[in-house]
Design an enzyme around this catalytic site. Structure first.
Site, PDB file in Angstrom:
ATOM      1  CD  GLU A  70      -2.268   3.879   3.310  1.00 37.60           C
ATOM      2  OE1 GLU A  70      -1.849   3.192   2.361  1.00 37.60           O
ATOM      3  OE2 GLU A  70      -3.473   3.979   3.604  1.00 37.60           O
ATOM      4  CB  CYS A 125      -0.872   0.038   1.248  1.00 37.00           C
ATOM      5  SG  CYS A 125      -1.955  -1.359   1.477  1.00 37.00           S
TER       6      CYS A 125
HETATM    7 ZN    ZN Z   1      -2.627  -0.570   3.571  1.00 35.41          ZN
END
Ligand code: ZN
Length: 138
Positions: A63, A61
């Site tokens: 993040e 992801c």
């Molecule tokens: Zn994530």
């Protein structure tokens, strides 16, 4: 939920950085382009984007990609003081559970987390986004 008025100029620029990072997304499978921007206690801003893989499960992801980049660039003592997530799909995208757990080790509990929700951009302190952190004491 905070109103958009709660987003000050500092958070606004972090959201813009996240949105810019989403332009670099490698998401040929989901076509879901996400960007994240972390503000560190030093004032530095580190961005990341989602990088998918044909195996799906190896996808990372935005993040977490920002987090590992921040550690690589600034070392393991970093402290995150704000997070912004954005996507180019006009969809809700709060940080997923895996990203919340990973961020937990480096983020201040009261750090604001801004993310797109079904009602626009939502801002919450990290301790509300992820109240029960798995921790190992040693
Ligand atoms: Zn994530």
């Amino acid at each position: 939920m905070n109103s958009p008025d709660a987003i000050g100029p500092a958070l606004d620029s972090l959201i813009a950085a996240a949105r810019k990072a989403a332009l670099h997304s490698y998401s040929p499978y989901s076509h879901f382009s996400v960007g994240a921007a972390l503000r560190l206690a030093s004032g530095d801003v580190v961005t990341g984007t989602n990088v998918e893989n044909a195996s799906y499960g190896l996808t990372i992801c935005a993040e977490r990609s920002a987090l590992v980049r921040a550690v690589a660039e600034f070392g393991p003592a970093i402290r995150i003081t704000a997070v912004a997530v954005a996507n180019l799909n006009d969809s809700a995208s709060p940080p997923c559970g895996a990203c919340r757990q990973m961020l937990a080790e480096f983020i201040e509990p009261d750090a604001p987390v801004a993310f797109p929700s079904s009602d626009g951009i939502r801002v919450m302190p990290f301790s509300m986004v992820f109240p029960l952190v798995f921790e190992l004491k040693h």
